[in-house]
Design a protein around this motif. Structure first.
Motif, short mmCIF file in Angstrom:
data_model
loop_
_atom_site.label_atom_id
_atom_site.label_comp_id
_atom_site.label_asym_id
_atom_site.label_seq_id
_atom_site.Cartn_x
_atom_site.Cartn_y
_atom_site.Cartn_z
N THR A 80 -57.42 -66.83 54.47
CA THR A 80 -58.46 -65.67 54.44
C THR A 80 -59.81 -66.48 54.19
N PHE A 81 -60.75 -66.22 55.01
CA PHE A 81 -61.91 -66.90 54.98
C PHE A 81 -63.24 -66.14 55.20
N HIS A 82 -63.96 -66.14 54.30
CA HIS A 82 -65.40 -65.05 54.21
C HIS A 82 -66.65 -66.18 54.28
N VAL A 83 -67.24 -65.74 55.41
CA VAL A 83 -68.69 -66.39 55.55
C VAL A 83 -70.01 -65.44 55.31
N HIS B 36 -57.17 -63.85 58.52
CA HIS B 36 -58.62 -63.11 58.53
C HIS B 36 -59.57 -63.65 58.46
N LEU B 37 -60.74 -63.76 59.29
CA LEU B 37 -62.01 -64.12 59.15
C LEU B 37 -62.93 -63.02 59.11
N THR B 38 -63.85 -63.27 58.04
CA THR B 38 -64.90 -62.07 57.58
C THR B 38 -66.20 -62.91 57.89
N PHE B 39 -67.10 -62.13 58.50
CA PHE B 39 -68.58 -62.63 58.71
C PHE B 39 -69.40 -61.68 58.03
N TYR B 40 -70.49 -61.90 57.20
CA TYR B 40 -71.43 -60.98 56.60
C TYR B 40 -72.84 -61.35 57.38
N SER C 110 -69.60 -56.84 72.30
CA SER C 110 -69.61 -57.42 73.53
C SER C 110 -69.89 -59.12 73.55
N TRP C 111 -70.10 -59.52 72.41
CA TRP C 111 -70.39 -60.95 72.37
C TRP C 111 -69.01 -61.88 72.47
N MET C 112 -67.89 -61.08 71.91
CA MET C 112 -66.44 -61.82 71.70
C MET C 112 -65.53 -60.80 72.56
N PRO C 113 -65.57 -60.83 73.90
CA PRO C 113 -64.65 -59.96 74.65
C PRO C 113 -63.34 -60.81 74.53
N VAL C 114 -63.36 -62.21 74.79
CA VAL C 114 -61.93 -62.81 74.73
C VAL C 114 -61.39 -62.50 73.23
N LEU C 115 -62.02 -62.70 72.37
CA LEU C 115 -61.53 -62.51 70.86
C LEU C 115 -61.06 -61.08 70.69
N ASP C 116 -61.78 -60.18 71.41
CA ASP C 116 -61.23 -58.71 71.29
C ASP C 116 -60.06 -58.46 71.63
N ALA C 117 -59.68 -59.26 72.86
CA ALA C 117 -58.49 -59.03 73.36
C ALA C 117 -57.32 -59.56 72.75
N ARG C 118 -57.45 -60.70 71.92
CA ARG C 118 -56.38 -61.73 71.45
C ARG C 118 -56.34 -61.07 70.01
N SER C 119 -57.23 -60.84 69.20
CA SER C 119 -57.37 -60.11 67.66
C SER C 119 -57.71 -59.02 67.59
N VAL C 120 -57.56 -58.26 66.24
CA VAL C 120 -58.23 -57.21 65.78
C VAL C 120 -59.56 -57.44 65.59
N LEU C 121 -60.70 -57.09 66.35
CA LEU C 121 -62.03 -57.35 66.10
C LEU C 121 -62.63 -56.11 65.32
N ARG C 122 -63.09 -56.09 64.38
CA ARG C 122 -63.87 -54.98 63.65
C ARG C 122 -65.06 -55.19 63.42
N VAL C 123 -66.08 -54.66 64.01
CA VAL C 123 -67.43 -54.73 63.67
C VAL C 123 -68.01 -53.38 62.86
N THR C 124 -68.61 -53.23 61.75
CA THR C 124 -68.84 -52.22 60.94
C THR C 124 -69.89 -52.32 60.11
N PRO C 125 -70.71 -51.36 59.73
CA PRO C 125 -71.84 -51.55 58.74
C PRO C 125 -71.17 -51.45 57.53
N TRP C 126 -71.89 -52.08 56.45
CA TRP C 126 -71.74 -52.15 55.16
C TRP C 126 -71.90 -50.69 54.51
N THR D 39 -63.50 -59.75 61.06
CA THR D 39 -64.27 -58.55 60.62
C THR D 39 -65.65 -58.87 60.57
N VAL D 40 -66.72 -58.07 61.10
CA VAL D 40 -68.22 -58.67 60.80
C VAL D 40 -68.81 -57.34 60.27
N TRP D 41 -69.32 -57.38 59.05
CA TRP D 41 -69.73 -56.48 58.24
C TRP D 41 -71.48 -56.68 58.55
N LEU D 42 -72.06 -55.46 58.54
CA LEU D 42 -73.57 -55.43 59.00
C LEU D 42 -74.09 -55.14 57.72
#
Length: 377
Positions: free
Chosen positions: A266-269, A294-298, A356-372, A333-336
């Motif tokens: 697991t890696f959080h940026v 699991h990769l997470t962006f803030y 929409s920036w990551m269509p290929v990734l959305d098809a291969r992994s679970v992509l979650r974009v959500t507000p904090w 996961t992308v936390w806003l």
């Protein structure tokens, strides 16, 4: 027909509200033991008045037996009438045999240095494996270190908004102090002031924690902390499994390389914005991601005009994450954390844009974009 006792106990185990648990304890004799168990499972003493009341009744049979069920104990200092330095002398290890999570908060040990008896008695708390030090200051780094090493079985350490008045005067070595040193598996460190991170890391590098530490989060206070953190993660190497990194103070000449940490799962940026996102492709490109799950962006977006910059950089991110060496990646996961005002765009529209920036990734992994949590624009 009455229900079996274990059914009642199971239901009461799911009650989280303390007021409801108190009501359950007063309902009948059969409900009292499981209600009391859950009431004391997590115990918080928030001041001198509560501490003095517990001291008066702690030897009563029903209270003594309830204290044996305390698993998580939170102790908060009273600045008007300090008492926290007394807790190991009054609440003995024998009375708290199951307490594994200990929180010490709002302590003012920079004003009232700890007596030597505090450290001596703490060595007897064999059940404590997790320690949280929150919102307080020590007199010196030596006292901070002594508290940690006093708990011999400590494996998880959380330090939040804590520091010390007097910094260490010399470099540390593994021979400089004869007391037991920690075998930490987890360290989350958020210092209260600048200059605290480097002495902590310098000391850790000389401890057995270098063989056991696998979960690391250090919130640096300025760019001067980055070289020390780099030394630490290089030393940990493949032992490091969970890591959180901040891009806040990165520059072209002062940035981290995690290529040696090949076991990350697991890696959080943190602290990604229109400026720091420039370093995100570099960070991901030199990862060894074969075990990454699991990769997470803030992400922080202050103005709508920043979207174009972020979009172009995120195209590089998506290309990197779509490589075969990221095939183990199961969730992104992308936390806003910050968004433009509602007069400019809505949060749902912003979420759709980022997805929409990551269509290929959305098809291969679970992509979650959500507000904090509680974020509103």
């Amino acid at each position: 027909m009455p229900l079996p006792q274990d059914v009642y106990e199971r239901v009461i185990d799911f009650v989280a509200d303390r007021e409801t648990l108190c009501s359950c304890a007063l309902t009948c004799r059969q409900w009292l033991p499981p209600s009391r168990y859950n009431l004391f499972y997590r115990t918080s003493i928030a001041g001198r008045t509560a501490f003095d009341a517990l001291v008066r009744i702690r030897t009563a049979p029903h209270i003594a037996s309830a204290l044996e069920n305390v698993h998580s104990l939170q102790l908060w200092e009273d600045k008007e009438r300090p008492w926290l330095h007394l807790f190991p002398l009054i609440l003995s290890p024998r009375s708290l045999p199951r307490t594994f999570f200990l929180t010490l908060g709002k302590y003012i040990w920079d004003t009232y240095p700890l007596p030597s008896s505090f450290f001596l008695v703490c060595t007897q708390f064999d059940s404590v494996t997790t320690l949280k030090l929150s919102d307080g200051n020590f007199y010196s780094f030596v006292e901070f270190r002594k508290v940690i090493c006093s708990f011999k079985r400590l494996s998880r350490l959380f330090v939040d908004n804590a520091g010390w008045r007097i910094a260490p005067q010399a470099r540390y070595s593994k021979y400089s102090w004869k007391s037991p040193v920690p075998h930490l598996q987890l360290l989350w460190f958020n210092p209260a002031r600048r200059g605290a991170t480097q002495p902590l890391i310098e000391w850790l590098l000389c401890t057995p924690s270098m063989e056991t530490l696998n979960d690391l989060q250090i919130r640096e206070q300025d760019g001067n902390d980055l070289p020390a953190i780099q030394r630490l993660v290089e030393r940990l190497g493949s032992n490091l499994i969970h890591f959180q990194v901040s891009l806040r103070f990165w520059t072209r000449d002062n940035r981290m390389n995690l290529s040696n940490n090949c076991s990350l799962r697991t890696f959080h940026v943190r602290d990604i914005d229109a400026e720091s996102a420039y370093y995100l492709p570099y960070l991901l490109d030199q990862l060894s991601p074969s075990n990454l799950i699991h990769l997470t962006f803030y992400l922080r977006i202050s103005e709508l005009v920043e979207l174009e910059t972020l979009k172009s950089l995120w195209a590089e991110v998506a290309d990197i994450l779509s490589r075969d060496d990221f095939s183990s990646l199961q969730m992104v996961t992308v936390w806003l954390l910050k968004v433009p005002p509602a007069s400019v765009t809505t949060i749902p529209d912003l979420v759709d844009e980022i997805r929409s920036w990551m269509p290929v990734l959305d098809a291969r992994s679970v992509l979650r974009v959500t507000p904090w949590m509680f974020l509103a624009n």
